[in-house]
Enzyme design. Structure first.
Site, PDB file in Angstrom:
ATOM      1  N   ASP A   1       9.559   8.207  -0.410  1.00 13.57           N
ATOM      2  CA  ASP A   1       9.119   8.073   0.991  1.00 13.57           C
ATOM      3  C   ASP A   1       9.432   9.370   1.728  1.00 13.57           C
ATOM      4  OD1 ASP A   1       8.434   5.440   0.507  1.00 13.57           O
ATOM      5  OD2 ASP A   1      10.062   4.565   1.664  1.00 13.57           O
TER       6      ASP A   1
ATOM      7  N   ARG B   1       0.787   9.599  -1.114  1.00 16.62           N
ATOM      8  CA  ARG B   1       0.537   8.518  -0.149  1.00 16.62           C
ATOM      9  C   ARG B   1       0.399   9.192   1.210  1.00 16.62           C
ATOM     10  NH1 ARG B   1       5.654   5.268   1.141  1.00 16.62           N
ATOM     11  NH2 ARG B   1       5.200   3.971  -0.654  1.00 16.62           N
TER      12      ARG B   1
END
Ligand code: FDA
Length: 318
Positions: free
Chosen positions: A143, A196
């Site tokens: 992340d 992402r």
């Protein structure tokens, strides 16, 4: 914009800033996580306080046709012991997911593995997670946290990726809010990275990030198109209908099928949209957080949609 709408937007911006500021208050977090009445509110966004407790939700999602990625909540740890414990939780969870036939896909945060403590420590810990995932041909997503960590995060991804060569992979996240993102996207495309793309959940200064939502959305669309054209199985993490529709229109125009990219959404957010996309044949991965350290994650979810605060307050009063 009429004055009423402008006032509404200003209130929303103020609430967002307040909720994000509160998300950093460890003391408030410690109290909130101990209050019994907070549990049911959090359950909407967090699948369980332990992996065991979250397994039924993960199995339900799999049975419905969703892909999943597991986030064991925790961030900004203050000690090497806590960073090693968080790493151990992932190392233990990955084979359990594999045994249960659940996606061997996890999302980690570098601040949870000791980024703010020591660079050698964070590399050692991330290395352990990548090795565990590689043993089951899994996938690890790193992340992205606030802009002060972008450079270090990309460097760690680049240096440790060889640990998964030939068995699984590790990918990163780009935030369209950041001004540097179009440049990072080119570097990552050239490296064949799995990216992402999200808008960015952190409060960032103007020199690092677009402040206007319209600019963040426009940047998202531009990088999204670039990743659809050249990226390696990109993931579009958003609940924004307009962006989702634009991705579908662009993919259709270029005959890019559902096997070449995926949508990603958060557990408990826009379930209607999640189900519609699945029904229409698109690949949808749900980001499933679990664990007891839910406070900062939960506060960012409230900040994304301040109306959630009123919704929660109404339920509390009931
Ligand atoms: P936007 O905020 O414009 O919202 C569009 C619509 O979605 C809203 O009108 C509302 O209907 C709905 N919605 C959005 N958020 C909601 C909420 N919390 N509750 C209820 N409804 C909501 N960020 C980051 O900085 N680093 C990261 O690594 C990640 N990773 C990540 C993974 C996945 C799978 C997702 C979906 C998101 C992230 N994010 C993230 C968070 C991301 O940056 C962003 O803050 C949120 O996704 C909200 O932005 P949207 O794109 O959904 O649009």
């Amino acid at each position: 914009m009429n004055p009423r709408a402008a006032a509404g937007r200003a209130v929303e911006r103020g609430m967002r800033a307040l909720l994000l500021a509160l998300s950093h208050q460890r003391f408030v977090g410690r109290i909130a996580t101990r209050l019994p009445f907070t549990r049911p509110m959090v359950a909407r966004f967090v699948a369980g306080e332990t992996l065991e407790a979250a397994l039924p939700a993960l199995e339900r999602l799999r049975a419905a046709g969703f892909r999943t990625t597991v986030d064991i909540l925790g961030e900004s740890v203050a000690s090497a012991v806590a960073a090693r414990a968080a790493t151990g939780a992932y190392v233990a969870a990955i084979p359990v997911l594999a045994d249960r036939g659940i996606d061997r896909n996890v999302s980690i945060k570098l601040s949870q593995m000791g980024l703010a403590i020591d660079h050698a420590l964070v590399r050692e810990n991330v290395g352990r997670v990548l090795t565990a995932a590689s043993a089951v041909e899994g996938f690890v997503r790193i992340d992205m946290e606030d802009h002060a960590t972008t450079e270090a995060t990309l460097a760690i991804w680049r240096d440790l990726r060889p640990l998964m060569a030939g068995s699984g992979d590790v990918g990163v996240v780009l935030q369209s809010a950041l001004r540097r993102t179009p440049g990072d996207a080119e570097v990552l495309i050239a490296a064949g990275a799995r990216v992402r793309l999200c808008k960015g959940a952190y409060r960032e200064p103007p020199e690092a990030a677009h402040q206007d939502k319209a600019d963040v959305d426009a940047a998202y669309l531009a990088v999204m198109r670039r990743l659809l054209d050249a990226g390696v199985y990109p993931a579009f993490a958003t609940h924004d209908d307009r962006i989702v529709d634009a991705a579908i229109a662009y993919a259709r125009e270029r005959a890019i099928g559902p096997e070449r990219f995926e949508f990603q959404m958060l557990y408990g957010v826009r379930r209607d949209l999640q189900e519609r996309l699945l029904r229409d044949g698109w690949t949808v991965r749900i980001y499933v957080p679990l664990g007891s350290q839910w406070y900062p994650y939960f506060m960012r979810r409230l900040a994304e949609r301040p109306a959630n605060v009123f919704f929660l307050a109404r339920n509390l009063l009931r």
